[in-house]
Design an enzyme around this catalytic site. Structure first.
Site, short mmCIF file in Angstrom:
data_model
loop_
_atom_site.label_atom_id
_atom_site.label_comp_id
_atom_site.label_asym_id
_atom_site.label_seq_id
_atom_site.Cartn_x
_atom_site.Cartn_y
_atom_site.Cartn_z
N GLY A 20 0.81 -1.22 0.00
CA GLY A 20 0.00 0.00 0.00
C GLY A 20 0.83 1.26 0.00
CG HIS A 68 5.25 5.16 -4.99
ND1 HIS A 68 5.72 4.44 -6.07
CD2 HIS A 68 5.80 4.59 -3.90
CE1 HIS A 68 6.54 3.50 -5.64
NE2 HIS A 68 6.60 3.56 -4.33
CG HIS A 81 3.19 0.85 -5.49
ND1 HIS A 81 3.42 1.88 -4.62
CD2 HIS A 81 3.78 -0.24 -4.93
CE1 HIS A 81 4.11 1.46 -3.59
NE2 HIS A 81 4.34 0.17 -3.74
CD GLN A 110 7.57 -7.49 3.88
OE1 GLN A 110 6.77 -8.28 3.39
NE2 GLN A 110 8.17 -6.57 3.14
CE LYS A 162 13.35 1.91 -3.69
NZ LYS A 162 12.67 1.33 -2.55
CG ASP A 163 11.91 -3.19 -3.20
OD1 ASP A 163 12.54 -2.56 -2.35
OD2 ASP A 163 10.75 -2.88 -3.55
CB SER A 208 5.96 3.64 0.73
OG SER A 208 5.25 3.05 -0.34
O1 PAF Z 1 7.67 -5.01 -1.96
C1 PAF Z 1 6.72 -5.06 -1.15
O2 PAF Z 1 5.87 -4.17 -1.09
C2 PAF Z 1 6.61 -6.24 -0.20
O3 PAF Z 1 7.86 -6.67 0.21
C3 PAF Z 1 5.79 -7.41 -0.77
C4 PAF Z 1 6.42 -7.99 -2.01
C5 PAF Z 1 4.38 -6.92 -1.09
C6 PAF Z 1 5.67 -8.53 0.27
O4 PAF Z 1 5.08 -8.08 1.44
#
Ligand code: PAF
Length: 281
Positions: A31, A34, A37, A61, A149-150, A186
């Site tokens: 959520g 931006h 997403h 996480q 990015k991740d 975010s």
């Molecule tokens: O990148 C994210 O927003 C989170 O790590 C994900 C992949 C939704 C898992 O919670």
């Protein structure tokens, strides 16, 4: 757009769509959406007939002392944004729905999860891999779309899908940036105006390192050390700056051609990550 909060109800809709032979693309998020997403949703729409997004701030996480409680939750605005870009279904489960009991099974990709961000956020990628695997099993999409990015997260998920033979195509999408190069995130909302000005140096450091890698004039360890000094001079507390192989994120050597430069650094309390890929000829 349908908004569904329970697994049972979601699975009924998915079953109906599958019976109609509709292809399904899935975009998992936490959520506070931006443009980065929304770009993932656009890519998902171009790849499948139905697009499912999820919003779930996954507690497993986040480590102790991290920003789980303060993570921005903006569900109403997020819903409007997703609807405006043509998302078909939003899955928004509660923590109780996803984790009704203490979870006994963990998905781990240890060779990648312990590196880079994982060294500073122990358990983070196990939490990500486990919740993504659960979401994949719940939604059963044909395609899933993730931001590059991740990059480490993207690598963990691709590896999990390959190792476990999950029948899902993983699509990585290029990072969306502000005009000054800062990757959209975010967590950028935590930066004060002065930090926001400094923040663009993270992308700049990666661009400068990439140029030096391409000229092949310095050993990688020196480029990493110079880049860390540059960031420190610009107010960052650097966690790591690493020139790696794109496949397994291990340190690159001079014989590797496909590289990714990964960094994480803090401005005040805000932790930022970014990366750039480099191909050597
Ligand atoms: O990148 C994210 O927003 C989170 O790590 C994900 C992949 C939704 C898992 O919670």
């Amino acid at each position: 757009m349908l908004t569904i909060t329970t697994i049972l109800e979601l699975q009924k809709v998915m079953k109906a769509w599958r019976l109609d032979c509709a292809s399904i693309a899935f975009v998992p998020t936490m959520g506070n959406l931006h443009d980065g997403h929304l770009h993932l949703i656009e890519v998902a729409k171009s790849k499948a007939e139905k697009v499912v997004a999820s919003i779930f701030v996954n507690p497993s996480q986040f480590g102790p002392g991290e920003d789980y409680d303060s993570y921005p939750r903006t569900e109403l605005v997020d819903q409007q944004k997703l609807e405006a870009v043509g998302t078909d279904l939003l899955f928004m489960p509660t923590v109780m729905e996803m984790y009704p009991d203490k979870i006994q099974t963990i998905i781990s990709v240890p060779s990648i999860s312990g590196l880079h961000c994982g060294a500073f956020r122990p358990g983070h990628f196990d939490g990500v891999a486990t919740v993504v695997c659960k979401l994949f099993n719940i939604v059963q999409p044909n395609i899933a779309v993730f931001g590059r990015k991740d990059f480490q997260q993207y690598t963990v998920i691709k590896t999990m899908v390959k190792d476990l033979n999950l029948p899902i195509e993983i699509i990585g999408v290029d990072t969306v940036r502000s005009d000054d190069g800062l990757a959209l995130s975010s967590r950028n909302g935590y930066l004060n105006p002065q930090q926001r000005l400094l923040a663009s140096n993270l992308h700049l450091s990666l661009c400068m390192a990439r140029e030096t890698v391409l000229t092949k004039k310095l050993p990688y360890s020196e480029i990493e050390a110079d880049s860390m000094r540059f960031l420190q001079k610009n107010g960052f507390e650097v966690e790591y700056f690493s020139i790696c192989r794109v496949d397994d994120l291990k340190k690159a050597t001079l014989t590797d051609a496909e590289l990714v430069i990964l960094t994480a650094a803090r401005l005040g309390k805000t932790r930022l990550i970014d990366n750039l890929c480099v191909t050597l000829s």
